[in-house]
Design a protein around this motif. Structure first.
Motif, PDB file in Angstrom:
ATOM      1  N   GLY A 200      60.293  46.794 -30.818  1.00 57.23           N
ATOM      2  CA  GLY A 200      60.832  47.291 -29.559  1.00 57.23           C
ATOM      3  C   GLY A 200      60.431  46.435 -28.372  1.00 57.23           C
ATOM      4  O   GLY A 200      61.215  46.227 -27.439  1.00 57.23           O
ATOM      5  N   VAL A 201      59.202  45.927 -28.381  1.00 56.60           N
ATOM      6  CA  VAL A 201      58.754  45.011 -27.325  1.00 56.60           C
ATOM      7  C   VAL A 201      59.649  43.779 -27.294  1.00 56.60           C
ATOM      8  O   VAL A 201      60.078  43.314 -26.224  1.00 56.60           O
ATOM      9  CB  VAL A 201      57.283  44.609 -27.536  1.00 56.60           C
ATOM     10  CG1 VAL A 201      56.881  43.478 -26.586  1.00 56.60           C
ATOM     11  CG2 VAL A 201      56.362  45.806 -27.350  1.00 56.60           C
ATOM     12  N   PHE A 202      59.960  43.252 -28.470  1.00 58.78           N
ATOM     13  CA  PHE A 202      60.828  42.081 -28.527  1.00 58.78           C
ATOM     14  C   PHE A 202      62.238  42.402 -28.040  1.00 58.78           C
ATOM     15  O   PHE A 202      62.831  41.636 -27.272  1.00 58.78           O
ATOM     16  CB  PHE A 202      60.893  41.526 -29.957  1.00 58.78           C
ATOM     17  CG  PHE A 202      61.908  40.422 -30.119  1.00 58.78           C
ATOM     18  CD1 PHE A 202      61.660  39.157 -29.626  1.00 58.78           C
ATOM     19  CD2 PHE A 202      63.124  40.671 -30.738  1.00 58.78           C
ATOM     20  CE1 PHE A 202      62.604  38.140 -29.752  1.00 58.78           C
ATOM     21  CE2 PHE A 202      64.070  39.669 -30.875  1.00 58.78           C
ATOM     22  CZ  PHE A 202      63.814  38.403 -30.378  1.00 58.78           C
ATOM     23  N   GLY A 215      64.934  31.790 -20.609  1.00 53.47           N
ATOM     24  CA  GLY A 215      65.223  31.410 -21.988  1.00 53.47           C
ATOM     25  C   GLY A 215      64.032  31.669 -22.891  1.00 53.47           C
ATOM     26  O   GLY A 215      62.907  31.266 -22.575  1.00 53.47           O
ATOM     27  N   ILE A 216      64.256  32.334 -24.007  1.00 50.96           N
ATOM     28  CA  ILE A 216      63.157  32.591 -24.942  1.00 50.96           C
ATOM     29  C   ILE A 216      62.815  31.334 -25.735  1.00 50.96           C
ATOM     30  O   ILE A 216      61.636  31.027 -25.951  1.00 50.96           O
ATOM     31  CB  ILE A 216      63.529  33.755 -25.884  1.00 50.96           C
ATOM     32  CG1 ILE A 216      63.553  35.072 -25.097  1.00 50.96           C
ATOM     33  CG2 ILE A 216      62.517  33.858 -27.034  1.00 50.96           C
ATOM     34  CD1 ILE A 216      63.938  36.276 -25.915  1.00 50.96           C
ATOM     35  N   GLU A 217      63.830  30.604 -26.156  1.00 56.83           N
ATOM     36  CA  GLU A 217      63.569  29.389 -26.938  1.00 56.83           C
ATOM     37  C   GLU A 217      62.787  28.383 -26.093  1.00 56.83           C
ATOM     38  O   GLU A 217      63.184  28.033 -24.983  1.00 56.83           O
ATOM     39  CB  GLU A 217      64.879  28.770 -27.408  1.00 56.83           C
ATOM     40  CG  GLU A 217      64.675  27.623 -28.379  1.00 56.83           C
ATOM     41  CD  GLU A 217      65.966  27.169 -29.054  1.00 56.83           C
ATOM     42  OE1 GLU A 217      65.905  26.200 -29.823  1.00 56.83           O
ATOM     43  OE2 GLU A 217      67.018  27.790 -28.797  1.00 56.83           O
ATOM     44  N   GLY A 218      61.633  27.987 -26.597  1.00 59.04           N
ATOM     45  CA  GLY A 218      60.781  27.037 -25.892  1.00 59.04           C
ATOM     46  C   GLY A 218      59.822  27.685 -24.904  1.00 59.04           C
ATOM     47  O   GLY A 218      58.980  26.993 -24.323  1.00 59.04           O
ATOM     48  N   SER A 219      59.920  28.976 -24.698  1.00 61.93           N
ATOM     49  CA  SER A 219      59.018  29.652 -23.758  1.00 61.93           C
ATOM     50  C   SER A 219      57.627  29.792 -24.358  1.00 61.93           C
ATOM     51  O   SER A 219      57.444  29.776 -25.571  1.00 61.93           O
ATOM     52  CB  SER A 219      59.574  31.030 -23.373  1.00 61.93           C
ATOM     53  OG  SER A 219      59.601  31.880 -24.500  1.00 61.93           O
ATOM     54  N   ARG A 220      56.640  29.939 -23.496  1.00 61.21           N
ATOM     55  CA  ARG A 220      55.246  30.105 -23.917  1.00 61.21           C
ATOM     56  C   ARG A 220      54.861  31.576 -23.797  1.00 61.21           C
ATOM     57  O   ARG A 220      55.043  32.182 -22.749  1.00 61.21           O
ATOM     58  CB  ARG A 220      54.333  29.242 -23.043  1.00 61.21           C
ATOM     59  CG  ARG A 220      54.604  27.739 -23.143  1.00 61.21           C
ATOM     60  CD  ARG A 220      54.004  26.993 -21.971  1.00 61.21           C
ATOM     61  NE  ARG A 220      54.593  27.436 -20.709  1.00 61.21           N
ATOM     62  CZ  ARG A 220      54.253  26.955 -19.503  1.00 61.21           C
ATOM     63  NH1 ARG A 220      53.336  26.011 -19.415  1.00 61.21           N
ATOM     64  NH2 ARG A 220      54.834  27.411 -18.418  1.00 61.21           N
ATOM     65  N   ALA A 233      55.353  41.607 -32.373  1.00 58.03           N
ATOM     66  CA  ALA A 233      56.058  41.046 -31.220  1.00 58.03           C
ATOM     67  C   ALA A 233      55.916  39.525 -31.192  1.00 58.03           C
ATOM     68  O   ALA A 233      56.898  38.798 -30.958  1.00 58.03           O
ATOM     69  CB  ALA A 233      55.515  41.652 -29.921  1.00 58.03           C
ATOM     70  N   ALA A 234      54.701  39.040 -31.442  1.00 62.11           N
ATOM     71  CA  ALA A 234      54.474  37.591 -31.473  1.00 62.11           C
ATOM     72  C   ALA A 234      55.338  36.928 -32.544  1.00 62.11           C
ATOM     73  O   ALA A 234      55.953  35.884 -32.307  1.00 62.11           O
ATOM     74  CB  ALA A 234      52.991  37.308 -31.725  1.00 62.11           C
ATOM     75  N   GLU A 239      59.944  33.538 -34.049  1.00 66.02           N
ATOM     76  CA  GLU A 239      61.183  33.347 -34.808  1.00 66.02           C
ATOM     77  C   GLU A 239      62.363  33.014 -33.896  1.00 66.02           C
ATOM     78  O   GLU A 239      63.302  32.332 -34.304  1.00 66.02           O
ATOM     79  CB  GLU A 239      61.508  34.604 -35.619  1.00 66.02           C
ATOM     80  CG  GLU A 239      60.654  34.777 -36.863  1.00 66.02           C
ATOM     81  CD  GLU A 239      61.104  35.952 -37.705  1.00 66.02           C
ATOM     82  OE1 GLU A 239      62.091  36.628 -37.314  1.00 66.02           O
ATOM     83  OE2 GLU A 239      60.489  36.194 -38.757  1.00 66.02           O
ATOM     84  N   ALA A 240      62.302  33.514 -32.651  1.00 66.67           N
ATOM     85  CA  ALA A 240      63.371  33.245 -31.693  1.00 66.67           C
ATOM     86  C   ALA A 240      63.189  31.914 -30.981  1.00 66.67           C
ATOM     87  O   ALA A 240      63.971  31.575 -30.082  1.00 66.67           O
ATOM     88  CB  ALA A 240      63.438  34.371 -30.670  1.00 66.67           C
TER      89      ALA A 240
END
Length: 424
Positions: A200-202, A215-220, A233-234, A239-240
């Protein structure tokens, strides 16, 4: 069973934080505001003494609680926490947040919470079972599948829920699987429950990131707490395409700018019951966690973690509250001033109670769904809830937290108003 021991302010501040949140939302409630005091008073609070014969023959006494905050929309729903710092103020606050959470996600529940002031890791399994069964017998007068349905929380797990279900069933003279959720699957538990809160957090993070242009891809990503919620969640963020650069638990704070290998860390944690000593990341000071360069922060430990001082240090764009009440109101204000979006706990971590609702429904019908069905249903409910909160925030020009409280309080107080007061 997750063990956490983060330093925090007194538990009384958790209840104070909740009351301040209600004060903030009251001006937005129009005619319903006359009922707001309903939310400031728990409906029922039970304190019980739990005598326990220890393995060495001595007798010890533990204090337990069960609080039902509001039942206007349905039976109480909320976990049971075993932790040395549990007290009535904390349980009151957690039960109130459950009221808001269930209404924000539009589940037909009120809010409740329970706990015992005990370090469960200091007890043998036999002592833990006897403690749980006596506690269940003491609170059995107010719980039940149509009255109040407990679930796991910090320091409890599926095995503890099985003991509660069995004890309650023995006292009722018939098997009552729906008295608790979060049970083992073979005892009426639901597939997908263990990972539901983290999922749910994700989901809520994904929806808000998309709307906010993050953007999620490449985010820290940085995660506090690496139990069921934080680890799942991690994993989903990784995976994303995100990099999980920092993880903190009770034992250590890990940092790796290139990204932490979550599978390897999970294996290490399983073997050692802590993340300290993991070779795939650098151990840094615990306070340095709040200054790590990050885009997304997931506090998934205990309440009262993001103080004003820490809010001033944070270097992120999005906070996803996997824990209950991790952010103090003054810290909330500071984050808003800095342009940091906070997805509030009452929506962000509602995946667990959503799948608990599915488990309860399945138990009532004695008909069970596949994990794929459960994940699809949860995704729809969580997405719709987040969309409603986002739209309300845009309409009222307020924070997502205030918007979530507006949505929830409107539903709760409308139910209270239409039910009326008995006797009149």
């Amino acid at each position: 069973m997750e063990k956490l021991s983060y330093a925090s302010e007194s538990s009384a501040s958790a209840w104070t934080t909740y009351l301040r949140q209600i004060d903030r939302v009251a001006p937005y409630l129009g005619e319903l505001a006359r009922w707001t005091d309903t939310l400031r008073h728990p409906k029922r609070a039970l304190i019980v003494d739990i005598p326990l014969q220890m393995d060495d023959g001595t007798i010890r006494h533990f204090e337990g609680y069960r609080v039902q905050h509001n039942l206007s929309r349905g039976p109480g729903k909320g976990g049971i926490r075993y932790h040395p710092d549990v007290d009535l103020n904390e349980v009151m606050a957690l039960s109130a947040w459950m009221t808001i959470k269930c209404a924000a996600v539009n589940l037909p529940y009120g809010g409740a919470k329970g706990g015992i002031r005990v370090d469960p890791f200091s007890l043998s399994e036999g002592e833990l079972e006897r403690l749980t069964r006596r506690y269940t017998s003491e609170i059995g007068i107010i719980i039940g599948p149509q009255k109040d349905i407990p679930a796991p929380d910090v320091g409890t797990n599926g095995k503890v829920m099985a003991w509660i279900m069995d004890t309650y069933s023995m006292n009722q003279g018939t098997t009552v699987t729906g008295v608790v959720t979060g049970k083992p699957v073979h005892l009426g538990g639901s597939l997908g429950r263990e990972k539901a809160t983290g999922r749910g957090v994700f989901i809520t993070g994904r929806e808000v990131a998309q709307r906010a242009g993050i953007g999620i891809e490449g985010s820290r990503v940085a995660v506090q707490g690496f139990g069921n919620v934080g680890s799942e969640a991690a994993r989903l963020f990784a995976e994303a395409g995100a990099r999980v650069v920092a993880i903190q638990d009770h034992s250590a704070t890990l940092y790796n700018e290139a990204g932490i290998d979550l599978a390897a860390l999970g294996d290490w944690q399983t073997r050692h019951r802590k993340i300290a000593g993991f070779a795939g990341a650098q151990e840094i000071d615990s306070e340095a966690f709040w200054e790590v360069p990050m885009d997304i922060l997931i506090p998934a430990a205990l309440e009262g973690q993001i103080t004003l001082e820490r809010a001033q240090k944070l270097r992120c764009r999005l906070v996803l509250e996997g824990a209950n009440g991790p952010t103090y109101p003054e810290a909330d204000d500071r984050l808003a001033e800095r342009g940091v979006i906070v997805v509030p706990d009452v929506v962000c971590n509602a995946g667990g109670v959503t799948v608990s609702y599915f488990e309860w429904v399945q138990d009532m019908a004695s008909f069970f769904w596949s994990e794929e069905e459960i994940n699809l249903r949860m995704d729809r409910i969580m997405t719709e809830a987040m969309s409603s909160v986002w739209d309300k925030a845009s309409e009222k020009a307020c924070s997502l937290r205030t918007a979530a409280y507006i949505v929830a309080c409107e539903r709760i107080l409308m139910a209270r108003q239409d039910r009326g007061i008995y006797p009149g």
